[in-house]
Design a protein around this motif. Sequence first.
Motif, PDB file in Angstrom:
ATOM      1  N   ARG A   1     -32.641  49.069 -36.638  1.00  0.00           N
ATOM      2  CA  ARG A   1     -32.549  49.718 -37.935  1.00  0.00           C
ATOM      3  C   ARG A   1     -33.560  49.108 -38.878  1.00  0.00           C
ATOM      4  O   ARG A   1     -33.955  47.946 -38.728  1.00  0.00           O
ATOM      5  CB  ARG A   1     -31.140  49.605 -38.508  1.00  0.00           C
ATOM      6  N   GLN A   2     -33.976  49.924 -39.825  1.00  0.00           N
ATOM      7  CA  GLN A   2     -34.932  49.462 -40.826  1.00  0.00           C
ATOM      8  C   GLN A   2     -34.522  50.009 -42.175  1.00  0.00           C
ATOM      9  O   GLN A   2     -34.510  51.224 -42.391  1.00  0.00           O
ATOM     10  CB  GLN A   2     -36.342  49.910 -40.467  1.00  0.00           C
ATOM     11  N   ALA A   3     -34.185  49.088 -43.057  1.00  0.00           N
ATOM     12  CA  ALA A   3     -33.846  49.438 -44.427  1.00  0.00           C
ATOM     13  C   ALA A   3     -35.113  49.419 -45.277  1.00  0.00           C
ATOM     14  O   ALA A   3     -36.095  48.747 -44.920  1.00  0.00           O
ATOM     15  CB  ALA A   3     -32.814  48.458 -44.967  1.00  0.00           C
ATOM     16  N   PRO A   4     -35.133  50.130 -46.394  1.00  0.00           N
ATOM     17  CA  PRO A   4     -36.328  50.147 -47.244  1.00  0.00           C
ATOM     18  C   PRO A   4     -36.759  48.748 -47.653  1.00  0.00           C
ATOM     19  O   PRO A   4     -35.942  47.937 -48.095  1.00  0.00           O
ATOM     20  CB  PRO A   4     -35.869  50.956 -48.454  1.00  0.00           C
ATOM     21  N   GLY A   5     -38.007  48.448 -47.447  1.00  0.00           N
ATOM     22  CA  GLY A   5     -38.550  47.158 -47.838  1.00  0.00           C
ATOM     23  C   GLY A   5     -38.242  46.017 -46.904  1.00  0.00           C
ATOM     24  O   GLY A   5     -38.582  44.866 -47.183  1.00  0.00           O
TER      25      GLY A   5
ATOM     26  N   ASP B   1     -25.264  48.609 -44.172  1.00  0.00           N
ATOM     27  CA  ASP B   1     -25.671  49.250 -42.914  1.00  0.00           C
ATOM     28  C   ASP B   1     -26.646  50.401 -43.152  1.00  0.00           C
ATOM     29  O   ASP B   1     -27.180  50.967 -42.192  1.00  0.00           O
ATOM     30  CB  ASP B   1     -24.456  49.784 -42.156  1.00  0.00           C
ATOM     31  N   THR B   2     -26.869  50.753 -44.408  1.00  0.00           N
ATOM     32  CA  THR B   2     -27.774  51.837 -44.736  1.00  0.00           C
ATOM     33  C   THR B   2     -29.186  51.525 -44.260  1.00  0.00           C
ATOM     34  O   THR B   2     -29.747  50.479 -44.579  1.00  0.00           O
ATOM     35  CB  THR B   2     -27.783  52.083 -46.251  1.00  0.00           C
ATOM     36  N   ALA B   3     -29.736  52.430 -43.452  1.00  0.00           N
ATOM     37  CA  ALA B   3     -31.066  52.226 -42.878  1.00  0.00           C
ATOM     38  C   ALA B   3     -31.416  53.441 -42.033  1.00  0.00           C
ATOM     39  O   ALA B   3     -30.574  54.308 -41.776  1.00  0.00           O
ATOM     40  CB  ALA B   3     -31.093  50.975 -42.001  1.00  0.00           C
ATOM     41  N   VAL B   4     -32.665  53.483 -41.615  1.00  0.00           N
ATOM     42  CA  VAL B   4     -33.057  54.409 -40.559  1.00  0.00           C
ATOM     43  C   VAL B   4     -32.807  53.708 -39.226  1.00  0.00           C
ATOM     44  O   VAL B   4     -33.268  52.580 -39.021  1.00  0.00           O
ATOM     45  CB  VAL B   4     -34.534  54.827 -40.677  1.00  0.00           C
TER      46      VAL B   4
ATOM     47  N   THR C   1     -33.065  58.109 -37.150  1.00  0.00           N
ATOM     48  CA  THR C   1     -32.064  58.936 -37.805  1.00  0.00           C
ATOM     49  C   THR C   1     -31.486  58.147 -38.976  1.00  0.00           C
ATOM     50  O   THR C   1     -31.178  56.966 -38.841  1.00  0.00           O
ATOM     51  CB  THR C   1     -30.970  59.383 -36.805  1.00  0.00           C
ATOM     52  N   GLN C   2     -31.373  58.792 -40.120  1.00  0.00           N
ATOM     53  CA  GLN C   2     -30.967  58.110 -41.350  1.00  0.00           C
ATOM     54  C   GLN C   2     -29.446  57.936 -41.410  1.00  0.00           C
ATOM     55  O   GLN C   2     -28.696  58.901 -41.196  1.00  0.00           O
ATOM     56  CB  GLN C   2     -31.423  58.906 -42.569  1.00  0.00           C
TER      57      GLN C   2
END
Length: 125
Positions: A37-41, A89-92, A119-120
Motif C-alpha cells: 500500500r502507498q499513502a499520499p506522501g 489504512d487509507t492508501a492505494v 485499488t484505492q
Amino acid sequence: VQLQASGGGSVQAGGSLRLSCTASGDNLYYYTIGWFRQAPGKEREGVSCIKISEGTTYYEDSVWGRFTISRDNADNTVYLRMNNLKPEDTAVYYCAVGSNSCYRGLVLPPLYNWWGQGTQVTVSS
C-alpha cells in the motif's frame, strides 16, 4: 504475469473490505504474492504476502490480526480480507508477484517483478 486488482472502496472505521488480485499468464502456486500500500506522501510498504508452495504467510505488524490473505486455487486469485479498518489504512493497495520467499523483511517492492494497477481504499473516522 498480468495482475488485476479490485475490491477497494470507501468505508467507515471498523468496516471491512476484501481486495482481490486475479492473475493471468501463469499459475501463482510457485510465486509469492504480496500486497502493498502507498499513502499520499509516503513510500510504498509491504502489508502481507503468501507463498502457497512453501506454506508461508506474513503480515506487517500494523495489520496483524485484522487482515487475512488467502488464495483461491480454482481462479488463480489472491484475496486480502481487511477487517476493523482504521483511517491509517487509507492508501492505494497494490498486489504484486515475485519469485522470492514470503518472510518478514522480504516484502519489499524491488523483489517483486509484476504489479497490478492499484485499488484505492479510503477509511473515514
